[in-house]
Write a protein that holds these residues in place. Structure first.
Motif, PDB file in Angstrom:
ATOM      1  N   LEU A   1       0.841  -1.213   0.000  1.00  0.00           N
ATOM      2  CA  LEU A   1       0.000   0.000   0.000  1.00  0.00           C
ATOM      3  C   LEU A   1       0.874   1.261   0.000  1.00  0.00           C
ATOM      4  O   LEU A   1       0.563   2.230  -0.694  1.00  0.00           O
ATOM      5  CB  LEU A   1      -0.954  -0.012   1.186  1.00  0.00           C
ATOM      6  N   ASP A   2       1.962   1.233   0.816  1.00  0.00           N
ATOM      7  CA  ASP A   2       2.873   2.395   0.845  1.00  0.00           C
ATOM      8  C   ASP A   2       3.523   2.611  -0.522  1.00  0.00           C
ATOM      9  O   ASP A   2       3.656   3.750  -0.992  1.00  0.00           O
ATOM     10  CB  ASP A   2       3.956   2.195   1.908  1.00  0.00           C
ATOM     11  N   SER A   3       3.920   1.516  -1.187  1.00  0.00           N
ATOM     12  CA  SER A   3       4.529   1.675  -2.497  1.00  0.00           C
ATOM     13  C   SER A   3       3.510   2.207  -3.499  1.00  0.00           C
ATOM     14  O   SER A   3       3.828   3.025  -4.356  1.00  0.00           O
ATOM     15  CB  SER A   3       5.166   0.366  -2.951  1.00  0.00           C
TER      16      SER A   3
ATOM     17  N   LYS B   1       3.766   5.631  -5.538  1.00  0.00           N
ATOM     18  CA  LYS B   1       3.591   5.663  -6.990  1.00  0.00           C
ATOM     19  C   LYS B   1       2.552   6.698  -7.383  1.00  0.00           C
ATOM     20  O   LYS B   1       2.753   7.481  -8.325  1.00  0.00           O
ATOM     21  CB  LYS B   1       3.170   4.271  -7.473  1.00  0.00           C
ATOM     22  N   VAL B   2       1.431   6.752  -6.636  1.00  0.00           N
ATOM     23  CA  VAL B   2       0.376   7.735  -6.927  1.00  0.00           C
ATOM     24  C   VAL B   2       0.895   9.147  -6.691  1.00  0.00           C
ATOM     25  O   VAL B   2       0.629  10.070  -7.477  1.00  0.00           O
ATOM     26  CB  VAL B   2      -0.892   7.439  -6.096  1.00  0.00           C
ATOM     27  N   LYS B   3       1.683   9.312  -5.583  1.00  0.00           N
ATOM     28  CA  LYS B   3       2.256  10.641  -5.296  1.00  0.00           C
ATOM     29  C   LYS B   3       3.199  11.070  -6.429  1.00  0.00           C
ATOM     30  O   LYS B   3       3.191  12.220  -6.857  1.00  0.00           O
ATOM     31  CB  LYS B   3       3.012  10.620  -3.971  1.00  0.00           C
ATOM     32  N   ASN B   4       4.015  10.121  -6.909  1.00  0.00           N
ATOM     33  CA  ASN B   4       4.938  10.430  -8.007  1.00  0.00           C
ATOM     34  C   ASN B   4       4.161  10.793  -9.276  1.00  0.00           C
ATOM     35  O   ASN B   4       4.530  11.723  -9.999  1.00  0.00           O
ATOM     36  CB  ASN B   4       5.872   9.253  -8.283  1.00  0.00           C
ATOM     37  N   GLU B   5       3.092  10.043  -9.545  1.00  0.00           N
ATOM     38  CA  GLU B   5       2.271  10.355 -10.717  1.00  0.00           C
ATOM     39  C   GLU B   5       1.625  11.728 -10.583  1.00  0.00           C
ATOM     40  O   GLU B   5       1.546  12.482 -11.559  1.00  0.00           O
ATOM     41  CB  GLU B   5       1.212   9.267 -10.924  1.00  0.00           C
ATOM     42  N   LEU B   6       1.161  12.052  -9.362  1.00  0.00           N
ATOM     43  CA  LEU B   6       0.558  13.378  -9.143  1.00  0.00           C
ATOM     44  C   LEU B   6       1.595  14.492  -9.301  1.00  0.00           C
ATOM     45  O   LEU B   6       1.306  15.537  -9.893  1.00  0.00           O
ATOM     46  CB  LEU B   6      -0.085  13.444  -7.756  1.00  0.00           C
TER      47      LEU B   6
END
Length: 157
Positions: A31-33, A37-42
């Motif tokens: 979940l953390d990864s 990943k979502v934070k990096n995409e954002l």
């Protein structure tokens, strides 16, 4: 002891075994990864959006600059067209003035030639009248002069 009890004991043992094996840590890590990943995409999307906004601003500025240059070019073209029109008008007026002067000169020459022709014709007529009078044997000199003046007047008119 029924089936529900064994199901409950099995579920507790399974949860305890998952806890011992660290499945909860693996799930939390996954979940953390996924969150990272979502934070990096954002953040990538935010960066791309900033680039797109910068490009839009750049294109707007370039468009405004191009419009200003086009307006300047149009103004220069209008000024050149007006200057050319004024020059053409001046040339036309000069041409008309020269042609008018040439026509007036030709008219003056024709008038002078006509006057010279009339004088020449008057002289010829006077000479013929004089010859006629002299041939006819005019005895009186005043009659001779009067006839000559009458002949010249007739030819002049």
């Amino acid at each position: 002891m029924d089936a529900e009890f064994f199901f409950f004991v099995g579920a507790v043992l399974m949860v305890a075994m998952f806890g011992y094996l660290g499945v909860h840590k693996m799930i939390a890590g996954a979940l953390d990864s996924r969150i990272d990943k979502v934070k990096n995409e954002l953040s990538e999307a935010a960066r791309l959006r900033a680039e797109a906004e910068a490009l839009v601003k750049s294109f707007v500025a370039k468009t405004a600059e191009a419009e200003a240059q086009a307006a300047t070019i149009v103004a220069q073209a209008k000024a050149e067209a007006e200057a050319l029109a004024k020059e053409a008008q001046a040339r036309l007026e000069d041409y008309v003035a020269r042609r008018t002067r040439q026509a007036e000169d030709k008219i003056a020459q024709a008038e002078a030639q006509a006057a010279a022709d009339v004088r020449s014709a008057a002289v010829d007529a006077a000479i013929k009248a004089s010859e006629n009078i002299l041939k006819s044997g005019a005895a009186d000199a005043s009659t001779f002069v009067e006839q000559g003046i009458a002949s010249v007047k007739a030819l002049a008119n």
